[in-house]
Structure formats: C-alpha cells, structure tokens
Design a protein around this motif. Structure first.
Motif, PDB file in Angstrom:
ATOM      1  N   PHE A  62      -0.592   4.780  22.383  1.00 48.24           N
ATOM      2  CA  PHE A  62      -0.886   3.716  23.344  1.00 48.24           C
ATOM      3  C   PHE A  62      -0.506   4.142  24.756  1.00 48.24           C
ATOM      4  N   SER A  63       0.373   5.128  24.872  1.00 50.06           N
ATOM      5  CA  SER A  63       0.744   5.600  26.202  1.00 50.06           C
ATOM      6  C   SER A  63      -0.463   6.158  26.950  1.00 50.06           C
ATOM      7  N   ILE A  64      -1.451   6.665  26.225  1.00 49.72           N
ATOM      8  CA  ILE A  64      -2.663   7.181  26.869  1.00 49.72           C
ATOM      9  C   ILE A  64      -3.390   6.067  27.613  1.00 49.72           C
ATOM     10  N   LEU A  65      -3.339   4.871  27.086  1.00 47.49           N
ATOM     11  CA  LEU A  65      -3.981   3.724  27.729  1.00 47.49           C
ATOM     12  C   LEU A  65      -3.088   3.056  28.766  1.00 47.49           C
ATOM     13  N   ILE A  66      -1.789   3.132  28.577  1.00 43.54           N
ATOM     14  CA  ILE A  66      -0.857   2.383  29.409  1.00 43.54           C
ATOM     15  C   ILE A  66      -0.437   3.153  30.666  1.00 43.54           C
ATOM     16  N   ILE A  67      -0.281   4.453  30.578  1.00 40.60           N
ATOM     17  CA  ILE A  67       0.213   5.247  31.707  1.00 40.60           C
ATOM     18  C   ILE A  67      -0.639   5.088  32.970  1.00 40.60           C
ATOM     19  N   PRO A  68      -1.985   5.119  32.908  1.00 39.69           N
ATOM     20  CA  PRO A  68      -2.740   4.911  34.149  1.00 39.69           C
ATOM     21  C   PRO A  68      -2.466   3.552  34.796  1.00 39.69           C
ATOM     22  N   ASP A  69      -2.264   2.519  33.993  1.00 36.15           N
ATOM     23  CA  ASP A  69      -1.943   1.207  34.562  1.00 36.15           C
ATOM     24  C   ASP A  69      -0.551   1.187  35.173  1.00 36.15           C
ATOM     25  N   ILE A  70       0.387   1.856  34.522  1.00 44.46           N
ATOM     26  CA  ILE A  70       1.749   1.893  35.059  1.00 44.46           C
ATOM     27  C   ILE A  70       1.777   2.617  36.399  1.00 44.46           C
ATOM     28  N   LEU A  71       0.986   3.647  36.538  1.00 38.58           N
ATOM     29  CA  LEU A  71       0.960   4.424  37.775  1.00 38.58           C
ATOM     30  C   LEU A  71       0.067   3.825  38.857  1.00 38.58           C
ATOM     31  N   SER A  72      -0.634   2.739  38.558  1.00 37.71           N
ATOM     32  CA  SER A  72      -1.511   2.130  39.556  1.00 37.71           C
ATOM     33  C   SER A  72      -0.705   1.316  40.557  1.00 37.71           C
ATOM     34  N   LYS A  73      -1.345   0.996  41.656  1.00 37.60           N
ATOM     35  CA  LYS A  73      -0.676   0.230  42.705  1.00 37.60           C
ATOM     36  C   LYS A  73      -0.513  -1.240  42.339  1.00 37.60           C
ATOM     37  N   ASN A  74      -1.346  -1.740  41.443  1.00 37.99           N
ATOM     38  CA  ASN A  74      -1.289  -3.143  41.042  1.00 37.99           C
ATOM     39  C   ASN A  74      -0.603  -3.324  39.698  1.00 37.99           C
ATOM     40  N   PHE A  75       0.398  -2.518  39.414  1.00 40.16           N
ATOM     41  CA  PHE A  75       1.033  -2.571  38.100  1.00 40.16           C
ATOM     42  C   PHE A  75       1.682  -3.930  37.838  1.00 40.16           C
ATOM     43  N   ILE A  76       2.265  -4.537  38.839  1.00 38.85           N
ATOM     44  CA  ILE A  76       2.937  -5.826  38.644  1.00 38.85           C
ATOM     45  C   ILE A  76       1.954  -6.852  38.103  1.00 38.85           C
ATOM     46  N   PHE A  77       0.737  -6.839  38.621  1.00 36.82           N
ATOM     47  CA  PHE A  77      -0.272  -7.793  38.172  1.00 36.82           C
ATOM     48  C   PHE A  77      -0.776  -7.468  36.773  1.00 36.82           C
ATOM     49  N   LYS A  78      -0.757  -6.180  36.392  1.00 39.81           N
ATOM     50  CA  LYS A  78      -1.227  -5.755  35.083  1.00 39.81           C
ATOM     51  C   LYS A  78      -0.118  -5.710  34.039  1.00 39.81           C
ATOM     52  N   ALA A  79       1.104  -5.940  34.436  1.00 40.07           N
ATOM     53  CA  ALA A  79       2.247  -5.779  33.529  1.00 40.07           C
ATOM     54  C   ALA A  79       2.283  -6.846  32.434  1.00 40.07           C
ATOM     55  N   TYR A  80       1.803  -8.038  32.705  1.00 38.50           N
ATOM     56  CA  TYR A  80       1.902  -9.098  31.708  1.00 38.50           C
ATOM     57  C   TYR A  80       1.109  -8.801  30.439  1.00 38.50           C
ATOM     58  N   PRO A  81      -0.164  -8.399  30.515  1.00 38.05           N
ATOM     59  CA  PRO A  81      -0.880  -8.071  29.274  1.00 38.05           C
ATOM     60  C   PRO A  81      -0.243  -6.900  28.522  1.00 38.05           C
ATOM     61  N   ILE A  82       0.301  -5.942  29.247  1.00 40.26           N
ATOM     62  CA  ILE A  82       0.978  -4.816  28.598  1.00 40.26           C
ATOM     63  C   ILE A  82       2.222  -5.300  27.872  1.00 40.26           C
ATOM     64  N   ALA A  83       2.966  -6.202  28.490  1.00 40.96           N
ATOM     65  CA  ALA A  83       4.161  -6.752  27.845  1.00 40.96           C
ATOM     66  C   ALA A  83       3.796  -7.563  26.602  1.00 40.96           C
ATOM     67  N   VAL A  84       2.698  -8.315  26.679  1.00 41.66           N
ATOM     68  CA  VAL A  84       2.246  -9.090  25.516  1.00 41.66           C
ATOM     69  C   VAL A  84       1.848  -8.153  24.381  1.00 41.66           C
ATOM     70  N   LEU A  85       1.111  -7.115  24.698  1.00 43.10           N
ATOM     71  CA  LEU A  85       0.701  -6.147  23.681  1.00 43.10           C
ATOM     72  C   LEU A  85       1.909  -5.450  23.062  1.00 43.10           C
ATOM     73  N   LYS A 122      -4.783  -6.564  52.220  1.00 42.24           N
ATOM     74  CA  LYS A 122      -4.731  -5.172  51.791  1.00 42.24           C
ATOM     75  C   LYS A 122      -6.086  -4.688  51.298  1.00 42.24           C
ATOM     76  N   CYS A 123      -6.984  -5.586  50.954  1.00 41.40           N
ATOM     77  CA  CYS A 123      -8.268  -5.216  50.360  1.00 41.40           C
ATOM     78  C   CYS A 123      -9.373  -5.082  51.388  1.00 41.40           C
ATOM     79  N   GLU A 124      -9.062  -5.181  52.672  1.00 41.59           N
ATOM     80  CA  GLU A 124     -10.088  -5.052  53.683  1.00 41.59           C
ATOM     81  C   GLU A 124     -10.149  -3.610  54.170  1.00 41.59           C
ATOM     82  N   VAL A 125     -11.340  -3.103  54.276  1.00 40.01           N
ATOM     83  CA  VAL A 125     -11.564  -1.752  54.753  1.00 40.01           C
ATOM     84  C   VAL A 125     -12.439  -1.851  55.993  1.00 40.01           C
ATOM     85  N   ILE A 126     -12.088  -1.117  57.012  1.00 36.58           N
ATOM     86  CA  ILE A 126     -12.875  -1.154  58.236  1.00 36.58           C
ATOM     87  C   ILE A 126     -13.828   0.036  58.234  1.00 36.58           C
ATOM     88  N   ASP A 127     -15.115  -0.256  58.314  1.00 31.84           N
ATOM     89  CA  ASP A 127     -16.133   0.776  58.400  1.00 31.84           C
ATOM     90  C   ASP A 127     -16.305   1.101  59.880  1.00 31.84           C
TER      91      ASP A 127
END
Length: 116
Positions: A37-60, A101-106
């Motif tokens: 399962f670390s193969i699936l979890i490590i990319p999420d842990i290393l992402s910038k939005n890990f706090i938002f993704k942590a709940y489903p990982i904790a449930v699993l 944080k999600c705005e990008v200036i072209d």
C-alpha cells in the motif's frame, strides 16, 4: 527528476524488499502484504495537499489494521461512509484557504487563470 520523484520511483522496489525481508526473516507473509500500500500512499504523503488527503488514508489504515488484527471487516466498512461527510464539511474550508494559492498569472496574456 527531483528528490520527490526519485522517492516515488523507488517505492515499489523498496516495498518489495521490505516484503521479502519481513517474510523470510519472520515467516509472516499474510499481513506483510500491506507494505505494498505504500506504493499508493507515498505520492500522496509527499504532495503539497497531504493534510487534505490524510483523512481517507487514515480511514483506510484504520480499516486494514482493525480488519487484520481483530477480524472486524464487516461492521467496520461503515467508516468509509465518513469520507464524503468529511469532504462535505471541510472541503469548502480547504478550497477557501487555497483559493489564492491556485491562481496562476499568464504573463503573455496578462490575465489570471484559475487552476483547479
């Protein structure tokens, strides 16, 4: 490729080594498969939005841990129903916090592009 990419690329290899090492040294093969399962979890842990993704990982992790140790697979599946509830209540808070944080200036077109 940065350090994050190298870690993600090495995760399947490291998980296989961990699985084989634990299996051969202890003889416990059945619950050791969970290291994959670390193969699936490590990319999420290393992402910038890990706090938002942590709940489903904790449930699993809770579901798998209690399922393997206590054999409570059937009544415990209900905890997966809390994931949409979590995002209903806390999703809007996260979106408001990260809106700037999600705005990008072209620069070529001199306009703001909102990235989801």
């Amino acid at each position: 490729m940065g350090i994050r990419g190298k870690i993600i690329a090495a995760t399947p290899f490291l998980a296989t080594i961990a699985f084989l090492t634990i299996g051969f040294t202890t003889g416990v093969w059945h619950p050791t498969w969970v290291v994959f399962f670390s193969i699936l979890i490590i990319p999420d842990i290393l992402s910038k939005n890990f706090i938002f993704k942590a709940y489903p990982i904790a449930v699993l992790a809770t579901y798998i841990t209690l399922g393997i140790t206590l054999g409570m697979w059937h009544p415990l599946w209900v905890i997966f129903l809390t994931i949409p509830v979590y995002y209903i209540f806390f999703g809007s808070i996260h979106r408001k916090r990260n809106k700037n944080k999600c705005e990008v200036i072209d620069e070529e077109k001199s306009e703001r592009i909102e990235v989801l």
